[in-house]
Design an enzyme around this catalytic site. Structure first.
Site, mmCIF file in Angstrom:
data_model
loop_
_atom_site.group_PDB
_atom_site.id
_atom_site.type_symbol
_atom_site.label_atom_id
_atom_site.label_comp_id
_atom_site.label_asym_id
_atom_site.label_seq_id
_atom_site.Cartn_x
_atom_site.Cartn_y
_atom_site.Cartn_z
ATOM 1 C CE1 TYR A 78 -3.430 -2.873 0.289
ATOM 2 C CE2 TYR A 78 -3.727 -2.435 2.538
ATOM 3 C CZ TYR A 78 -3.841 -3.073 1.177
ATOM 4 O OH TYR A 78 -4.995 -3.928 1.422
ATOM 5 C CB SER A 79 1.213 4.241 -0.054
ATOM 6 O OG SER A 79 -0.198 4.802 -0.522
#
Length: 347
Positions: free
Chosen positions: A61-62
């Protein structure tokens, strides 16, 4: 807050979990819809103050930023012993060999990177983020078991796959005496109930708790049919968002029913959609990717909604079965399915 056990374990978790994919520096992955640290921290604090102790993220995630933001916030706002941190691995973290997957090398590498980013000595729940068909399942399961025995991980979980694959994994873990998967993070909501065919009965039988992703169907269940039908995230997710849900009349009927039941109970549409999930015995906690304090409050309000049998019939009767796409993770397979079943909502 009324806490519940995660599956058949003794672990106490809030029946609402915060999905931290929403949090991550925009320049690290999702520039349109992810919230940077300054905006994310007040939401994490609000969730903690409301009694939520369950937070789910993933290394991808990111590109790790979600883990970093969550780790710093929890360290500042909570006692580590009071919170349950879940993260995941499988998807690419860097180019080249051994930058993705579920091999022993990748697992041993990625847990250390996640622990560093989360700034913690251990992860409460470590989950495989889909299956890795390029690695022998036994290799993956033994490596995960070794993480538990090393004290880096407390519990193990899995995510969307075919029920037969999950059954095989549970069998191998029992056969070899390896640490067992205690949770399944699957796709389940009023517009997507295909998991009721096989995965949910399997989890009920095996005492596995489910942690539901996309509980509001990418926000469709939180707004009227005639309102804007997409969000910034859906607009940038491309084909993935389109494949999750269709625009079938049955969807409209369900969304309309959610609105009527919400009005009758005097709560938000989101609260009703989540309340329906809370009625399902296999659901431990929906994952709420909250982008505002109101969304957190709506999720908590869902815990006090008591749906009647008539409410449930209204919400579920229009459902139309869909193609069962769970477990499909590679684009080549998806292309083959799309060719066989044109026009269907698949992923």
């Amino acid at each position: 807050m009324r806490y519940v056990k995660l599956g058949s374990t003794g672990l106490d978790v809030s029946p609402v979990a915060i999905g931290a994919m929403t949090y991550g520096e925009p320049d690290r992955g999702h520039p349109v819809w992810s919230l940077g640290e300054e905006d994310a921290r007040p939401l994490i604090k609000h969730a903690l103050e409301a009694g939520i102790n369950f937070f789910d993220t993933a290394n991808m995630y990111s590109n790790g930023s979600s883990e970093e933001i969550l780790g710093r916030a929890l360290k500042d706002f909570a006692d580590r012993d009071d919170v349950v941190i879940a993260t995941k691995l499988r998807h690419p973290m860097r180019p080249g060999p051994n930058g993705k997957g579920l091999s022993r090398k990748v697992i041993m590498t990625e847990i250390d990177h996640s622990l560093r980013r989360l700034d913690t000595d251990y992860v409460d729940l470590y989950q495989i983020h889909r299956n890795d068909h390029a690695t022998p399942l036994e290799e993956t399961l033994e490596a995960l078991h070794d993480l538990v025995k090393a004290g880096k991980v407390r519990y193990l979980g899995a995510s969307s796959m075919f029920a037969w694959e999950f059954a095989k994994a549970l069998h191998l873990q029992e056969r070899h005496g390896w640490a067992r998967f205690v949770s399944m993070q699957d796709h389940y909501n009023l517009l997507a109930r295909e998991e009721e065919r096989e995965m949910i009965p399997l989890c009920l039988d095996e005492g596995v708790g489910t942690i539901v992703w996309s509980p509001l169907a990418r926000g469709r269940l939180a707004r009227a049919w005639d309102d804007a039908k997409s969000t910034a995230r859906a607009d940038t997710d491309g084909a993935y968002a389109d494949l999750l849900y269709s625009s079938a009349e049955s969807d409209r009927a369900i969304i309309d029913a959610v609105g009527k039941v919400a009005a009758a109970h005097g709560v938000s549409r989101a609260s009703i959609a989540l309340a329906w999930l809370h009625r399902q015995p296999v659901v431990t906690a929906p994952l709420v990717g909250a982008g505002s304090t109101q969304q957190i409050d709506d999720a908590i309000a869902s815990l006090d909604v008591e749906l009647t049998d008539e409410d449930v019939r209204a919400l579920t009767a229009p459902y139309t079965p869909r193609y069962d796409w769970q477990g499909v993770s590679d684009e080549a397979t998806m292309d083959a399915i799309r060719a066989r079943v044109p026009g269907m909502a698949l992923k």
